[in-house]
Design an enzyme around this catalytic site. Structure first.
Site, PDB file in Angstrom:
ATOM      1  N   GLU A  41       0.818  -1.364  -0.060  1.00  0.00           N
ATOM      2  CA  GLU A  41      -0.030  -0.125  -0.127  1.00  0.00           C
ATOM      3  C   GLU A  41       0.957   1.391  -0.030  1.00  0.00           C
ATOM      4  O   GLU A  41       0.283   2.377  -0.498  1.00  0.00           O
ATOM      5  CB  GLU A  41      -0.955  -0.143   1.217  1.00  0.00           C
ATOM      6  CG  GLU A  41      -2.068   0.955   1.374  1.00  0.00           C
ATOM      7  CD  GLU A  41      -2.883   0.580   2.192  1.00  0.00           C
ATOM      8  OE1 GLU A  41      -3.733  -0.332   2.034  1.00  0.00           O
ATOM      9  OE2 GLU A  41      -3.139   1.018   3.356  1.00  0.00           O
TER      10      GLU A  41
ATOM     11  N   ARG B  45      -9.452  -4.306   8.117  1.00  0.00           N
ATOM     12  CA  ARG B  45      -8.135  -3.837   8.826  1.00  0.00           C
ATOM     13  C   ARG B  45      -7.487  -2.898   7.940  1.00  0.00           C
ATOM     14  O   ARG B  45      -7.506  -2.891   6.716  1.00  0.00           O
ATOM     15  CB  ARG B  45      -7.325  -4.946   8.955  1.00  0.00           C
ATOM     16  CG  ARG B  45      -5.848  -4.610   9.520  1.00  0.00           C
ATOM     17  CD  ARG B  45      -5.137  -5.615   9.785  1.00  0.00           C
ATOM     18  NE  ARG B  45      -4.380  -6.140   8.826  1.00  0.00           N
ATOM     19  CZ  ARG B  45      -3.395  -5.833   8.001  1.00  0.00           C
ATOM     20  NH1 ARG B  45      -2.834  -4.715   8.247  1.00  0.00           N
ATOM     21  NH2 ARG B  45      -3.012  -6.405   7.034  1.00  0.00           N
TER      22      ARG B  45
END
Lengths: 247, 140, 584
Positions: C246, C389
């Site tokens: 990410e 999450r």
């Protein structure tokens, strides 16, 4: 690929044989396959008893080191096409006793690693409330390369000294010791020097240099060792000529 | 440190295999062969040191002894041998110096000097030292 | 049968397990600890984590902000008291790691550098370039070597927990090198065996992520919580499933569809900006990004490749300098596994199974309902991650809850160590006989481990993907049921005792089937859409009936009993997840 690739794989089943044997497999490899994919194909479809280690399949866990055509490589990061044409020979890494098939026993490495104190050694710890030890990007750059070691043991397999001299600490262990020696937060260089400057430490190394050639993460353990030879020698002279200089 | 492994229990734990290292292990890989050759070149260094010791010893024993030594040096086969030894010594020195960038990390204004620079500094030093020795020999 | 005794046994030598062991050593140095791991600790899957670990560090940041981001990112399924404890202890844990030598990336003045991350209002993600998990794990492992009270049982595979009189007394583990099973007894067992991504065919997870810990606890009676919540990470490389962190998007990467269009703007995630905007577009939460991909694919706007549909991750505009400093591993992975250089080319990516929000039910101290059994890390479900999450919360979770579980277990074990009483040993002998039978009796079976595993993975992919329906789930359930029956007929090629990886694969498959069962039934029963669990037949979130955790209890007939436990709300009543707007 149009034709299947022939793999010659070393087998060793200690319950039935005293010495390893070779077994041949024809594997219909795809062009994007790594050696590991071929091994998985054999295990899943041909012979489930082929034993080898693997986990991350992305070159970061260090499990899948093996000898492919005589070279120690990570099988998850080596294309089958890169070792063609011809038969592909797969064996376990050199220098470690073979438990089974392609699985060697690396407990020697773990025991030796412990001996060089691969942790931050400090006289006194800064309290956590005071925050982090300041370390500039330049400080980080001093040891960063040596911290990239994934413990894959390819360097141990490539080092002829490791196989010839069983007490030799080995490239990765010394590189990891250096990683801490050069870390600006560490104060343990003297402690580590005791073990590193012995015969089984840096002085067994005769700079063959193969360890750095095969390292998949460019850790350059050979460089770490040669640098340390200079450090240890200078330190020895210092202790001889200026024994009063404490630490 | 590790969990128990009982080598005596052959039902559960047969022997692990350690291969016997072949005598000519170093012929198996080019880099290993080159390494052994490099190590063997130290024999030439030892030989050159011996010749030097011999020279000093003959000198100490007087002008006749020294003249005999010099005439031995001038024999054709000896000259040929010493040309070979010189070549090996140069190779030995070059491989020795190539170690320098690995062992020496030098910094200038915060940046690490590239290996090529460290190496050329060593070669320059070798050249200067050799030139100085040569000058001493020829000037005298 | 040989018995080994310790005060504490830790199952799994990854980030959580090592942190727990260190916590025990530091609080109670006289307790003996055994770390039982089926791989050498440095091979644990923590090593593959890339992006970073979140903890509040900037003066303009606050614990409340971190908590709120986590809770809203989790679609309000997070237990807020646990989240508050988590964000409070996070900064201290990170400093502690730093003191232990972790090579965190730094600012020019020497202070810790933090980067923005998906779903987070402010930069708080500590990182070590883009190999944070690798550095974290190696730092923990090397630091753990300091403690003389720790014994490592490397390549020992745990097959069963030993439970007597309602208390966990230890476990049975096979020493893989010799094939010999041992009974290991302890005052407390801390389960840190990781997640179960391998229940799906396409995952970032390593081969070893087979839900062993979840299955062990499940069979021992500890319920599995919130199993239906499976995180699909938006950017995995096609074919291999290798993770592209990410952080690539945090540094400014764009996700482009077939037409080179930043399609996330069509999905209520904000408006495109050349620079990354926190909580917006590519820095949105993972579940929404993966769902956007599916919708794009349905519209025919994704790129078709021989390895499935992909979109493109564009980081070319970051430049080689930024990529080599902040994302060197990403570049390495693309060059090696896709034969492309992300400095000049687009990276093909698609959603890939990455993390299990669910797991062994624990409270915020890491205790499970079974006295003597603790759990921490991905194997556990506290639940601080909720229904989805946020990236970089997981590595922090390993440290915070690994330490908590270690301390709680140490306290419990100090009150009386484990001893091998008759009942416990009888169970262990029973297990030895079962393992023996699995090895010997497998001759003549008609099923192969790999065949059953492939079928299971296909069923999960089909029925429990990003979007689910009652029909799809029921079909998958019946497939898994059938596979569990056929499992009894597995034939092993390898009947050796020495390092029998096929036997281990077979035992792992049994674990995966148990995990699949829990996931599917939990998903079927949750008739709402929340976070990563999206039901096409129940598309809305139902806070009235389902602001609760699902608990799956194993039953004899193979259909788990599903109960519900309300979510703990302290300060933040359920609201709307807002991304892409300017958050003041």
């Amino acid at each position: 690929m149009t034709e299947p690739v022939t793999f010659e794989i070393q087998r060793y089943r200690p319950e039935v044989e005293d010495e390893p044997t070779w077994e041949s497999f024809e594997v219909p490899c795809r062009p994007e396959w790594m050696i590991l994919d071929a091994l998985n194909h054999i295990k899943d479809h041909v012979d489930g008893s082929l034993s080898y280690r693997w986990a991350c399949r992305m070159g970061v866990c260090g499990s899948c080191g093996m000898l492919v055509n005589g070279e120690p490589v990570l099988t998850c990061a080596t294309y089958v096409t890169s070792v063609l044409p011809g038969t592909v020979r797969v064996e376990p890494l050199r220098g470690f006793p073979v438990i089974r098939d392609l699985v060697g026993d690396i407990t020697d490495f773990v025991r030796k690693l412990e001996r060089v104190k691969p942790w931050i050694v400090r006289e006194s710890e800064k309290p956590l409330e005071e925050g982090e030890y300041l370390q500039t990007p330049e400080d980080l750059g001093e040891y960063k390369q040596y911290s990239m070691c994934i413990n894959c043991m390819l360097c141990y397999s490539a080092c002829p000294i490791y196989e010839l001299e069983p007490d030799f600490l080995g490239p990765a262990v010394i590189a990891l010791a250096q990683r801490y020696n050069l870390d600006s937060r560490d104060e343990g260089s003297q402690e580590r020097m005791d073990i590193l400057s012995r015969q089984e430490g840096i002085w067994s190394c005769t700079f063959v240099g193969e360890c750095s050639t095969v390292c998949p993460k460019n850790v350059d353990p050979a460089g770490a060792i040669q640098r340390y030879k200079v450090t240890a020698t200078v330190d020895w002279f210092k202790s001889l000529l200026m024994p009063w200089a404490g630490r | 440190m590790g969990g128990p492994v009982n080598p005596g229990d052959t039902r559960h734990h047969p022997r692990w295999y350690r291969r016997r290292i072949p005598i000519f292990w170093w012929l198996g890989k080019v880099s290993y062969t080159r390494f052994i050759i490099r190590e063997l070149t130290s024999l030439a260094v030892g030989y050159a040191a011996l010749v030097l010791v011999l020279q000093v010893w003959c000198l100490a024993r007087g002008p006749e002894s020294y003249d005999r030594f010099v005439s031995w040096l001038q024999l054709r086969p000896v000259v040929a041998l010493h040309i070979v030894v010189l070549g090996v010594l140069v190779y030995h020195s070059a491989t020795w110096l190539s170690l320098a960038p690995k062992a020496l990390v030098l910094r200038l204004a915060g940046r690490r000097l590239p290996g090529a620079v460290v190496l050329s500094m060593h070669y320059a030093g070798w050249l200067v030292a050799s030139a100085a020795v040569l000058w001493l020999l020829l000037a005298g | 049968m040989e018995t080994i005794s310790h005060d504490i046994l830790v199952v799994g030598g990854g980030g959580a397990g090592l942190r727990a062991a260190i916590a025990v050593s530091e609080t109670s140095p006289d307790l003996s600890i055994g770390i039982v791991s089926k791989v050498y600790p440095m091979r644990s899957h923590t090593v593959a984590a890339e992006g970073g670990a979140a903890a509040v560090v900037k003066p303009e940041d606050s614990l409340e902000a971190h908590a709120y981001d986590t809770i809203s990112g989790g679609d309000w399924l997070c237990d807020q008291d646990a989240v508050e404890a988590f964000v409070t202890e996070a900064p201290e844990e990170m400093i502690r790691l730093e003191h232990w030598g972790c090579p965190w990336s730094r600012q020019p003045d020497g202070h810790i550098a933090v980067r923005p991350f998906g779903g987070m209002k402010l930069e708080r993600t500590w990182h070590a370039a883009d190999k944070t998990g690798f550095h974290l794990l190696h730092t923990l492992y090397q630091t753990s070597l300091k403690y003389g009270s720790v014994t490592y049982y490397d390549e020992w595979f745990v097959t069963r927990l030993l439970v007597d009189e309602g208390r966990c007394r230890g476990l049975v583990a096979i020493e893989m090198a010799s094939g010999r099973p041992y009974a290991m007894v302890a005052g407390a067992v801390i389960m840190c065996a990781g997640g179960a991504g391998r229940v799906y065919p396409f995952t970032t997870n390593a081969n070893i992520k087979t839900g062993d810990g979840m299955a062990l606890a499940y069979r021992a009676g500890g319920p599995l919580k919130d199993m239906e919540f499976v995180q699909f990470h938006p950017t995995g490389l096609p074919f291999t499933g290798i993770l592209i962190t990410e952080a690539a998007r945090a540094e400014g990467g764009w996700l482009l569809n077939k037409e080179g269009y930043r399609y996330l703007q069509d999905y209520d995630l904000g408006v495109p900006n050349p620079e990354p905007v926190k909580l917006s577009m590519e820095l949105g939460p993972r579940d929404r990004l993966s769902q956007a991909f599916v919708k794009e694919m349905e519209k025919g706007r994704t790129i078709e490749t021989p390895h499935g549909h992909v979109v493109h991750l564009d980081i070319r505009h970051l430049g080689a300098k930024v990529i080599d400093t902040e994302l060197p591993f990403v570049r390495e992975l693309c060059l090696k596994y896709e034969n492309l250089d992300p400095v000049k080319e687009l990276i093909p990516v698609r959603p890939v199974v990455h993390y299990m929000m669910g797991g062994v039910h624990t409270d915020m101290h890491g205790s499970t309902p079974l006295p003597g059994l603790y759990a921490a890390g991905e194997v556990a479900c506290v639940n601080i991650n909720g229904a989805n999450r946020l990236g970089s919360n997981s590595l922090t979770e390993l440290l915070v809850f690994g330490a908590r579980a270690g301390r709680a277990a140490a306290e419990f074990a100090a009150g009386g160590a484990g001893s091998a009483n008759g009942a416990v040993l009888a169970q262990a002998l029973d297990e030895e006989r079962r393992l023996q039978a699995t090895l010997v009796d497998s001759e003549g079976g008609r099923e192969r481990v790999s065949g059953l595993r492939n079928e299971m993975q296909a069923a999960m992919d089909e029925g429990a993907g990003i979007y689910r329906s009652a029909e799809g789930l029921e079909s998958a359930i019946s497939t898994i049921r059938e596979l569990q029956e056929r499992y009894g007929d597995v034939a092993l090629d390898d009947r050796s005792r020495t390092f029998n990886t096929e036997l281990v694969a077979s035992l792992e498959l049994a674990n995966l089937l148990d995990v699949a069962e829990a996931v599917l039934h939990s998903a079927l029963n949750r008739t709402e859409s929340r976070g990563a669990h999206q039901r096409t037949d129940h598309p809305d979130r139902d806070d009235e009936r389902l602001l609760s955790h699902s608990l799956a209890f194993r039953t004899e007939d193979g259909v788990p009993r599903i109960e519900y436990d309300p979510v703990t709300i302290t300060r933040w009543p359920p609201g709307k997840r807002v991304y892409g707007k300017q958050v003041s």
